[in-house]
Design an enzyme around this catalytic site. Structure first.
Site, PDB file in Angstrom:
ATOM      1  CB  SER A 100      63.872  52.772  68.267  1.00  0.00           C
ATOM      2  OG  SER A 100      63.178  51.604  69.043  1.00  0.00           O
ATOM      3  CG  LEU A 102      69.366  48.774  64.073  1.00  0.00           C
ATOM      4  CD1 LEU A 102      69.219  48.540  62.746  1.00  0.00           C
ATOM      5  CD2 LEU A 102      70.656  48.021  64.496  1.00  0.00           C
ATOM      6  NE  ARG A 104      65.945  53.848  71.819  1.00  0.00           N
ATOM      7  CZ  ARG A 104      64.854  53.290  72.384  1.00  0.00           C
ATOM      8  NH1 ARG A 104      64.935  52.049  73.319  1.00  0.00           N
ATOM      9  NH2 ARG A 104      63.782  53.791  72.296  1.00  0.00           N
ATOM     10  CB  THR A 125      69.222  52.482  47.492  1.00  0.00           C
ATOM     11  OG1 THR A 125      69.019  51.904  46.341  1.00  0.00           O
ATOM     12  CG2 THR A 125      70.391  52.667  48.080  1.00  0.00           C
ATOM     13  CG  LEU A 126      67.240  51.109  53.446  1.00  0.00           C
ATOM     14  CD1 LEU A 126      67.269  50.167  54.670  1.00  0.00           C
ATOM     15  CD2 LEU A 126      66.316  52.102  53.519  1.00  0.00           C
ATOM     16  CD  GLU A 127      69.742  58.116  51.106  1.00  0.00           C
ATOM     17  OE1 GLU A 127      69.269  58.661  52.298  1.00  0.00           O
ATOM     18  OE2 GLU A 127      69.069  58.382  50.007  1.00  0.00           O
TER      19      GLU A 127
END
Length: 186
Positions: A100, A102, A104, A125-127
């Site tokens: 949270s 990030l 914000r 893999t993060l988007e």
């Protein structure tokens, strides 16, 4: 039901879940690893044909295998592997959520695809999507999200690793490779 830190630890010790990273509360702490890959800004009106893998591939800059920091402009997006590999057995699944802190400042870490299905084996893999009005600088190794785990209920189908993702080389979408146009065009 979401698993507690104690239940996750027991699954790791029993080798039913493979996770060498840290826990945060009742979830796995996901930190940025390598590579990172920015999406290319396309010309206004440009079209990416989702049935054509070459067209999809034009969206991506080359992956940066070694990186310390990377800037994502407002509205921009980057793909980044999690620093630790994950292996889920046939009885567990997970859901990814941005920390949270990030969220914000306008960083989303897994755009509309939070699920990690049973049998996952490899690097997630993060988007990373910047919905902030400011350019955001990310750094290799920084914690950005958590993965909560839960047990599957009922009969479980055969779990297997995804054939296109988790292996490391290609972070971008492989949609047209997995669902060729001839499979759905008349």
């Amino acid at each position: 039901m979401v698993l507690t830190a104690g239940e996750i630890t027991r699954l790791i010790e029993a080798d039913e879940v493979g996770w060498p990273g840290k826990l945060r509360g009742d979830g796995l702490l996901l930190c940025l690893g390598a590579p990172v890959q920015l999406l290319v800004a396309t010309a206004p009106g440009a079209i990416v044909d989702l049935a054509d893998q070459a067209s999809i591939n034009q969206l991506y800059q080359p992956p940066r295998k070694r990186w310390d920091s990377c800037e994502i402009p407002p509205g921009g997006m980057a793909l980044c592997q999690v620093d630790q590999p994950l292996r889920l057995g046939p009885g567990q699944a997970g859901a990814i959520g941005t920390l949270s802190h990030l969220a914000r400042v306008g960083l989303a870490t897994h755009v509309t695809s939070p699920w990690v299905l049973p049998g996952w084996n490899g690097h997630l893999t993060l988007e990373l999507h910047n919905v902030s009005p400011a350019t955001l600088r990310i750094r290799c190794g920084m914690p950005v999200a958590r993965l909560v785990l839960f047990n599957m209920d009922g009969s479980i189908t055969h779990a297997s690793a995804h054939p296109f993702y988790g292996g490391g080389g290609h972070l971008g979408s492989r949609y047209a490779d997995e669902f060729p146009a001839h499979d759905y065009q008349g």
